[in-house]
Design an enzyme around this catalytic site. Structure first.
Site, PDB file in Angstrom:
ATOM      1  N   TYR A  70       0.844  -1.202   0.000  1.00  0.00           N
ATOM      2  CA  TYR A  70       0.000   0.000   0.000  1.00  0.00           C
ATOM      3  C   TYR A  70       0.877   1.249   0.000  1.00  0.00           C
ATOM      4  O   TYR A  70       1.556   1.550   0.999  1.00  0.00           O
ATOM      5  CB  TYR A  70      -0.954   0.021   1.205  1.00  0.00           C
ATOM      6  CG  TYR A  70      -1.915  -1.146   1.264  1.00  0.00           C
ATOM      7  CD1 TYR A  70      -2.196  -1.922   0.139  1.00  0.00           C
ATOM      8  CD2 TYR A  70      -2.570  -1.480   2.447  1.00  0.00           C
ATOM      9  CE1 TYR A  70      -3.085  -2.985   0.196  1.00  0.00           C
ATOM     10  CE2 TYR A  70      -3.457  -2.540   2.506  1.00  0.00           C
ATOM     11  CZ  TYR A  70      -3.700  -3.290   1.376  1.00  0.00           C
ATOM     12  OH  TYR A  70      -4.579  -4.350   1.448  1.00  0.00           O
ATOM     13  N   PRO A 127     -15.561  -4.812   2.729  1.00  0.00           N
ATOM     14  CA  PRO A 127     -16.862  -5.226   3.284  1.00  0.00           C
ATOM     15  C   PRO A 127     -18.000  -4.303   2.859  1.00  0.00           C
ATOM     16  O   PRO A 127     -19.166  -4.692   2.949  1.00  0.00           O
ATOM     17  CB  PRO A 127     -16.640  -5.177   4.803  1.00  0.00           C
ATOM     18  CG  PRO A 127     -15.567  -4.147   4.983  1.00  0.00           C
ATOM     19  CD  PRO A 127     -14.662  -4.306   3.787  1.00  0.00           C
ATOM     20  N   LEU A 128     -17.655  -3.088   2.405  1.00  0.00           N
ATOM     21  CA  LEU A 128     -18.683  -2.169   1.896  1.00  0.00           C
ATOM     22  C   LEU A 128     -18.695  -2.168   0.368  1.00  0.00           C
ATOM     23  O   LEU A 128     -19.296  -1.281  -0.244  1.00  0.00           O
ATOM     24  CB  LEU A 128     -18.417  -0.746   2.409  1.00  0.00           C
ATOM     25  CG  LEU A 128     -18.548  -0.575   3.927  1.00  0.00           C
ATOM     26  CD1 LEU A 128     -18.013   0.782   4.372  1.00  0.00           C
ATOM     27  CD2 LEU A 128     -20.018  -0.720   4.335  1.00  0.00           C
ATOM     28  N   ALA A 129     -18.021  -3.167  -0.234  1.00  0.00           N
ATOM     29  CA  ALA A 129     -17.869  -3.203  -1.695  1.00  0.00           C
ATOM     30  C   ALA A 129     -17.388  -1.825  -2.181  1.00  0.00           C
ATOM     31  O   ALA A 129     -17.916  -1.258  -3.137  1.00  0.00           O
ATOM     32  CB  ALA A 129     -19.150  -3.635  -2.389  1.00  0.00           C
ATOM     33  N   GLN A 130     -16.358  -1.311  -1.481  1.00  0.00           N
ATOM     34  CA  GLN A 130     -15.716  -0.029  -1.806  1.00  0.00           C
ATOM     35  C   GLN A 130     -16.720   1.126  -1.839  1.00  0.00           C
ATOM     36  O   GLN A 130     -16.562   2.083  -2.585  1.00  0.00           O
ATOM     37  CB  GLN A 130     -14.912  -0.151  -3.101  1.00  0.00           C
ATOM     38  CG  GLN A 130     -13.820  -1.225  -2.949  1.00  0.00           C
ATOM     39  CD  GLN A 130     -12.824  -1.289  -4.078  1.00  0.00           C
ATOM     40  OE1 GLN A 130     -13.123  -0.894  -5.192  1.00  0.00           O
ATOM     41  NE2 GLN A 130     -11.633  -1.817  -3.798  1.00  0.00           N
ATOM     42  N   LEU A 149     -20.071   0.877  -2.501  1.00  0.00           N
ATOM     43  CA  LEU A 149     -21.320   0.575  -3.216  1.00  0.00           C
ATOM     44  C   LEU A 149     -22.463   0.325  -2.236  1.00  0.00           C
ATOM     45  O   LEU A 149     -23.584   0.817  -2.428  1.00  0.00           O
ATOM     46  CB  LEU A 149     -21.126  -0.688  -4.083  1.00  0.00           C
ATOM     47  CG  LEU A 149     -22.411  -1.174  -4.754  1.00  0.00           C
ATOM     48  CD1 LEU A 149     -22.556  -0.544  -6.125  1.00  0.00           C
ATOM     49  CD2 LEU A 149     -22.479  -2.685  -4.870  1.00  0.00           C
ATOM     50  N   LYS A 169     -24.739   5.364  -1.662  1.00  0.00           N
ATOM     51  CA  LYS A 169     -24.552   6.776  -2.050  1.00  0.00           C
ATOM     52  C   LYS A 169     -24.258   6.950  -3.535  1.00  0.00           C
ATOM     53  O   LYS A 169     -24.202   8.076  -4.017  1.00  0.00           O
ATOM     54  CB  LYS A 169     -23.457   7.420  -1.202  1.00  0.00           C
ATOM     55  CG  LYS A 169     -22.060   6.868  -1.431  1.00  0.00           C
ATOM     56  CD  LYS A 169     -21.067   7.512  -0.457  1.00  0.00           C
ATOM     57  CE  LYS A 169     -19.705   6.859  -0.574  1.00  0.00           C
ATOM     58  NZ  LYS A 169     -18.755   7.388   0.411  1.00  0.00           N
TER      59      LYS A 169
HETATM   60  N1  LIG Z   1      -5.927  -8.598   1.012  1.00  0.00           N
HETATM   61  C1  LIG Z   1      -6.310  -7.987  -0.088  1.00  0.00           C
HETATM   62  O1  LIG Z   1      -6.049  -8.441  -1.208  1.00  0.00           O
HETATM   63  C2  LIG Z   1      -7.079  -6.683   0.049  1.00  0.00           C
HETATM   64  C3  LIG Z   1      -7.728  -6.135  -1.088  1.00  0.00           C
HETATM   65  C4  LIG Z   1      -8.457  -4.952  -0.899  1.00  0.00           C
HETATM   66  C5  LIG Z   1      -8.519  -4.345   0.358  1.00  0.00           C
HETATM   67  N2  LIG Z   1      -7.864  -4.898   1.432  1.00  0.00           N
HETATM   68  C6  LIG Z   1      -7.930  -4.283   2.792  1.00  0.00           C
HETATM   69  O2  LIG Z   1      -9.298  -4.097   3.123  1.00  0.00           O
HETATM   70  C7  LIG Z   1      -9.540  -2.721   3.456  1.00  0.00           C
HETATM   71  C8  LIG Z   1     -10.949  -2.345   3.069  1.00  0.00           C
HETATM   72  O3  LIG Z   1     -11.246  -2.673   1.698  1.00  0.00           O
HETATM   73  P1  LIG Z   1     -11.524  -1.550   0.582  1.00  0.00           P
HETATM   74  O4  LIG Z   1     -10.871  -0.296   0.969  1.00  0.00           O
HETATM   75  O5  LIG Z   1     -11.223  -2.184  -0.720  1.00  0.00           O
HETATM   76  O6  LIG Z   1     -13.120  -1.391   0.576  1.00  0.00           O
HETATM   77  P2  LIG Z   1     -14.239  -0.916   1.621  1.00  0.00           P
HETATM   78  O7  LIG Z   1     -13.731  -0.956   2.995  1.00  0.00           O
HETATM   79  O8  LIG Z   1     -15.435  -1.719   1.283  1.00  0.00           O
HETATM   80  O9  LIG Z   1     -14.517   0.580   1.163  1.00  0.00           O
HETATM   81  C9  LIG Z   1     -13.808   1.655   1.707  1.00  0.00           C
HETATM   82  C10 LIG Z   1     -14.338   2.973   1.130  1.00  0.00           C
HETATM   83  O10 LIG Z   1     -15.764   3.042   1.288  1.00  0.00           O
HETATM   84  C11 LIG Z   1     -16.147   4.373   1.639  1.00  0.00           C
HETATM   85  N3  LIG Z   1     -16.764   4.300   2.983  1.00  0.00           N
HETATM   86  C12 LIG Z   1     -16.227   3.775   4.120  1.00  0.00           C
HETATM   87  N4  LIG Z   1     -17.086   3.878   5.149  1.00  0.00           N
HETATM   88  C13 LIG Z   1     -18.193   4.467   4.665  1.00  0.00           C
HETATM   89  C14 LIG Z   1     -19.430   4.838   5.246  1.00  0.00           C
HETATM   90  N5  LIG Z   1     -19.702   4.612   6.537  1.00  0.00           N
HETATM   91  N6  LIG Z   1     -20.363   5.423   4.446  1.00  0.00           N
HETATM   92  C15 LIG Z   1     -20.124   5.659   3.130  1.00  0.00           C
HETATM   93  N7  LIG Z   1     -18.959   5.334   2.515  1.00  0.00           N
HETATM   94  C16 LIG Z   1     -18.003   4.738   3.284  1.00  0.00           C
HETATM   95  C17 LIG Z   1     -14.882   5.210   1.630  1.00  0.00           C
HETATM   96  O11 LIG Z   1     -14.690   5.774   0.334  1.00  0.00           O
HETATM   97  P3  LIG Z   1     -15.295   7.235  -0.127  1.00  0.00           P
HETATM   98  O12 LIG Z   1     -15.557   8.044   1.074  1.00  0.00           O
HETATM   99  O13 LIG Z   1     -14.239   7.786  -1.024  1.00  0.00           O
HETATM  100  O14 LIG Z   1     -16.541   6.878  -0.896  1.00  0.00           O
HETATM  101  C18 LIG Z   1     -13.797   4.168   1.875  1.00  0.00           C
HETATM  102  O15 LIG Z   1     -12.530   4.540   1.382  1.00  0.00           O
HETATM  103  C19 LIG Z   1      -8.424  -1.950   2.761  1.00  0.00           C
HETATM  104  O16 LIG Z   1      -8.165  -0.691   3.353  1.00  0.00           O
HETATM  105  C20 LIG Z   1      -7.269  -2.918   2.910  1.00  0.00           C
HETATM  106  O17 LIG Z   1      -6.693  -2.780   4.211  1.00  0.00           O
HETATM  107  C21 LIG Z   1      -7.165  -6.064   1.285  1.00  0.00           C
END
Ligand SMILES: NC(=O)c1ccc[n+]([C@@H]2O[C@H](COP(=O)([O-])OP(=O)(O)OC[C@H]3O[C@@H](n4cnc5c(N)ncnc54)[C@H](OP(=O)(O)O)[C@@H]3O)[C@@H](O)[C@H]2O)c1
Length: 335
Positions: A69, A211-214, A216, A220
């Site tokens: 990262y 877990p929030l599908a990034q 989706l 919003k």
């Molecule tokens: N092992 C692997 O291969 C792998 C792959 C991917 C990720 N990861 C790890 O998993 C973590 C989480 O995954 P991810 O970042 O891909 O996806 P995620 O946690 O599903 O989505 C994160 C994004 O969702 C938005 N968000 C978060 N909380 C929110 C809320 N309460 N309401 C509205 N929007 C919200 C934010 O973006 P905005 O505010 O810009 O919309 C945030 O950056 C990463 O940080 C990383 O540590 C690991």
């Protein structure tokens, strides 16, 4: 146990420290692809620092990063933020990952030591970011054993591993490989087939990424309001047609959220941590998001709600295959 917060839920695992059901993902810290900029990530008054400090106050113990990262920046930012917030080493679980380009034993020990130096602490959970298709886990796990013996690493984990390969890694290590970090959410339910049942049987954990599908599942975004950063512009879930098809799932999330006086994001997280062996590690772009995500820890879904959400998720078919590739290519060149 010290460091436990009554508003947070903790897993029952054979580990020295308690793992919180909601953790914090830090891919966003210092990674260009999320596009949050320098002010978000760097400096004593950065949002990333405030997110870490508030997470500790809210009982989060699990912090996930990786050497990949921001090419080590996320580890540095996390380590500095934990120091500034005076994180208790007795309770904080710092998890990082080796990117396994050539994960032979000496490389694993060098890279683990470099990650610990960037984090300025012992690594509580050292994970193999993804299975290497050529290098087997025997030599990788030999390096992990050396790091454990040297006190640089406590627990070993894997990421993106099949069940067979996870069990094989454990045999190679000769002791528990405590967790497998995989994509797990309402729109990525494959782990329900084997990984989650195995974790329940064997006393292991699933770290659920995206877990929030990034974002989706927050509801919003729609076809007219799509995210623009690089990570999500390459994700077929955010193609206009996928977002249109997600509407019934988002409506179901909203209906369940209304019944709990909660938000769709919180219900999506509650679904993910429904099984007591799962830690969700959402990323956050603000302290407000982090606070909202932590509050999902004490939402208990009824079995009817859980089934309704799962059924709505099963009916959601995002654009995939050639259609997804073509859609992403069109979006990239603006046609
Ligand atoms: N092992 C692997 O291969 C792998 C792959 C991917 C990720 N990861 C790890 O998993 C973590 C989480 O995954 P991810 O970042 O891909 O996806 P995620 O946690 O599903 O989505 C994160 C994004 O969702 C938005 N968000 C978060 N909380 C929110 C809320 N309460 N309401 C509205 N929007 C919200 C934010 O973006 P905005 O505010 O810009 O919309 C945030 O950056 C990463 O940080 C990383 O540590 C690991």
């Amino acid at each position: 146990m010290a460091g436990r917060n009554e508003d947070m839920r903790y897993l029952d695992l054979p580990t020295a420290k308690s793992w919180s059901a909601i953790g914090l993902g830090t891919w966003q810290f210092g990674s260009r692809e999320w596009g949050y900029g320098g002010e978000y990530a760097e400096g004593p008054d950065s949002e990333a620092g405030r997110i870490v400090a508030r997470a500790l106050e809210l009982g989060v113990t699990v912090f996930d990063t990786a050497e990949a990262y921001g090419f080590g920046r996320s580890e540095r930012i996390l380590g500095a933020a934990l120091d500034r917030a005076d994180a208790d080493p007795a309770t904080t679980v710092v998890a990082t990952k080796i990117f396994p380009v050539l994960p032979v034993d000496q490389v694993v020990t060098q890279r683990g030591t470099a990650s610990a130096a960037r984090l300025r602490r012992r690594i509580d959970l050292y994970q193999v970011h993804q299975p290497n298709p050529i290098v087997g886990d025997g030599t990788t796990m030999a390096g992990m054993r050396t790091l454990q013996a040297a006190g640089v690493v406590d627990e070993v984990g894997v990421s993106n591993y099949s069940l067979d390969r996870w069990i094989g890694a454990e045999t190679a290590l000769g002791s528990q490989v405590i967790s497998n970090q995989v994509q797990y959410s309402l729109v990525a339910r494959d782990p329900d087939a084997d990984l989650v049942p195995y974790a329940r049987r064997a006393g292991r954990a699933i770290l659920a990424y995206s877990p929030l599908a990034q974002g989706l599942l927050s509801g919003k975004f729609d076809a007219e309001h799509r995210p623009s950063n690089r990570v999500r512009s390459l994700n077929p879930l955010f193609l206009p047609e996928s977002l249109r098809r997600a509407t019934p799932l988002i409506e179901t999330l909203r209906a369940v959220a209304d019944a709990h006086d909660a938000t769709p994001s919180q219900i999506a997280l509650a679904w993910t941590i429904h099984h007591p062996v799962v830690v969700a590690i959402p990323g956050a772009s603000s302290v407000a998001q982090l606070e909202s995500n932590c509050a999902a820890a004490d939402i208990v879904l009824t079995s009817d709600e859980y089934s309704a959400l799962t059924s709505a998720a099963e009916r959601f078919r995002p654009v995939s295959g050639f259609g997804a590739l073509a859609g992403i290519a069109r979006a990239q060149i603006g046609v």
